[in-house]
Design an enzyme around this catalytic site. Structure first.
Site, PDB file in Angstrom:
ATOM      1  N   ARG A   1       2.921   8.363  -1.038  1.00 53.46           N
ATOM      2  CA  ARG A   1       2.202   7.181  -1.544  1.00 53.46           C
ATOM      3  C   ARG A   1       3.174   6.360  -2.380  1.00 53.46           C
ATOM      4  O   ARG A   1       3.900   6.895  -3.210  1.00 53.46           O
ATOM      5  CB  ARG A   1       1.004   7.581  -2.404  1.00 53.46           C
ATOM      6  CG  ARG A   1       0.496   6.377  -3.203  1.00 53.46           C
ATOM      7  CD  ARG A   1      -0.837   6.588  -3.816  1.00 53.46           C
ATOM      8  NE  ARG A   1      -1.877   6.662  -2.808  1.00 53.46           N
ATOM      9  CZ  ARG A   1      -3.175   6.593  -3.098  1.00 53.46           C
ATOM     10  NH1 ARG A   1      -3.561   6.461  -4.356  1.00 53.46           N
ATOM     11  NH2 ARG A   1      -4.075   6.671  -2.159  1.00 53.46           N
TER      12      ARG A   1
ATOM     13  N   HIS B   1      -3.555   2.799   4.816  1.00 50.18           N
ATOM     14  CA  HIS B   1      -3.963   4.084   4.247  1.00 50.18           C
ATOM     15  C   HIS B   1      -4.711   4.815   5.369  1.00 50.18           C
ATOM     16  O   HIS B   1      -5.926   4.942   5.347  1.00 50.18           O
ATOM     17  CB  HIS B   1      -4.873   3.807   3.055  1.00 50.18           C
ATOM     18  CG  HIS B   1      -5.157   4.984   2.174  1.00 50.18           C
ATOM     19  ND1 HIS B   1      -4.789   6.268   2.486  1.00 50.18           N
ATOM     20  CD2 HIS B   1      -5.782   5.050   0.972  1.00 50.18           C
ATOM     21  CE1 HIS B   1      -5.176   7.073   1.511  1.00 50.18           C
ATOM     22  NE2 HIS B   1      -5.780   6.363   0.585  1.00 50.18           N
TER      23      HIS B   1
HETATM   24  C1  NCD Z   1      -7.790   3.653  -2.544  1.00 55.76           C
HETATM   25  C2  NCD Z   1      -6.297   3.465  -2.607  1.00 55.76           C
HETATM   26  O1  NCD Z   1      -5.625   4.007  -3.464  1.00 55.76           O
HETATM   27  O2  NCD Z   1      -5.825   2.754  -1.744  1.00 55.76           O
HETATM   28  N1  NCD Z   1      -8.188   4.839  -3.124  1.00 55.76           N
HETATM   29  C3  NCD Z   1      -8.132   5.979  -2.379  1.00 55.76           C
HETATM   30  O3  NCD Z   1      -7.121   6.365  -1.853  1.00 55.76           O
HETATM   31  N2  NCD Z   1      -9.292   6.625  -2.208  1.00 55.76           N
HETATM   32  C4  NCD Z   1      -8.565   2.487  -2.955  1.00 55.76           C
HETATM   33  C5  NCD Z   1      -8.386   1.933  -4.333  1.00 55.76           C
HETATM   34  O4  NCD Z   1      -7.491   2.317  -5.077  1.00 55.76           O
HETATM   35  O5  NCD Z   1      -9.175   1.054  -4.668  1.00 55.76           O
END
Ligand code: NCD
Length: 324
Positions: free
Chosen positions: A106, A134
């Site tokens: 990430r 994602h």
């Molecule tokens: C999301 C992200 O980090 O992209 N969260 C997640 O992974 N569940 C959405 C967000 O941060 O709003």
């Protein structure tokens, strides 16, 4: 899924998505066992490399890897040598040298997981890169919709044609929206983006979607209302004059929830800001699938890791033999 990596929903195509969802069913079954673990990835190492804050995605991947009996290595940017000025490439090559089979990445910048593939022989999974994608979030969302459809109308099915899904909120800065639009439309759903003009991407050319700024006009026709957080860390907040006004126009208030179609579902990837995109009590209605999404995330990520690492001869889900 053909390649070694999962960087985008496009790497999967419709068939790949369907395959992962079917595999996730096996891991749902495993989760119900007294020892919810299988030996499929024993001896493999999965590293989670999170250069940006996360609660659920990281824990979800780590839980998924452990249920497959993989070893888990956890890297966190804020406590690493990056703080001392080490480059991203050197960090990746250092971790690669320790011998890992998968890197779950990430990063706040779009495209980092794709860059990482050049610096390691491990499989790379995109766990959210900037505003780009994602993919595992989209997979767990598809799994959750398929599961809910199965409960209301018989067998789970991955043909979403005839379903109308509204994605509401900060689409412009949302990697979740990009991956979900791709995945949902590949499965046949019709996607409507609902947002103020400033929170839509500058151009929607090539996006298989409709867009509107009038939530009330489409509300009653939606089968799924998918709410997004305002991405304050990606300037989303600066484009909005006022959060109360946003809530009044685009929030899923109790009153709006009352005007949803009878079987409509409410979803959110989390973290959820109650009182902004969703009224506090609406998040807890039976129609809200938010905690199911989190639960299903583990099954779907197990399926992805299994698919990438177990190889074609991998036994799907044998019993754990006790010493793991
Ligand atoms: C999301 C992200 O980090 O992209 N969260 C997640 O992974 N569940 C959405 C967000 O941060 O709003």
């Amino acid at each position: 899924m053909s390649g070694r990596h999962l960087l985008s929903v496009a790497d999967l195509g419709r068939q790949g998505i369907e395959e992962i969802l079917r595999l996730a069913d096996s891991f749902k079954e495993v989760a119900g066992r007294p020892i919810p673990r299988v030996p499929a990835l024993r001896g493999k190492t999965v590293a989670t490399l999170f250069f940006e804050a996360s609660t659920r995605t990281r824990l979800s991947f780590e839980t998924a890897a452990k249920r497959l009996s993989a070893d888990v290595m956890s890297f966190s940017a804020s406590t690493s040598s990056l703080e001392k000025g080490e480059s991203l490439r050197d960090t990746i090559e250092t971790i690669d040298a320790m011998g890992v089979d998968a890197m779950i990445v990430r990063h706040r910048s779009s495209g980092v997981p794709a860059r990482v593939t050049a610096w390691t022989s491990a499989s790379v999974v995109n766990a959210g890169d900037g505003q780009h994608e994602h993919p595992t979030q989209a997979l767990l969302d598809c799994y959750t919709i398929r599961e809910a459809l199965g409960e209301s109308g018989g067998r789970p099915q991955t043909d979403f044609s005839g379903l109308r899904i509204g994605i509401v909120g900060d689409v412009r800065h949302s990697r979740v929206a990009r991956s979900d639009v791709l995945a949902l439309s590949l499965l046949g759903a019709e996607v409507v983006l609902v947002a103020p003009r400033t929170l839509l991407p500058p151009s929607l050319e090539g996006w298989p979607v409709k867009a509107t700024a009038d939530l009330d006009a489409v509300l009653g026709e939606l089968d799924v209302v998918y709410l997004l957080r305002i991405q304050a860390e990606r300037a989303g907040r600066l484009l909005l004059p006022d959060l109360d006004e946003y809530h009044a126009r685009f929030g899923l208030t109790r009153e709006r929830a009352g005007r949803l179609a009878e079987r409509a579902l409410i979803m959110h990837p989390g973290p959820m800001i109650r009182g902004v995109e969703i009224a506090p009590e609406v998040a807890d209605l039976p129609a809200s699938l938010v905690t199911r999404q989190v639960r299903n995330g583990v099954f779907v990520r197990s399926a992805v890791l299994f698919h990438l690492l177990a190889g074609p001869a991998g036994a799907v889900v044998g019993e754990e033999d006790g010493d793991g």
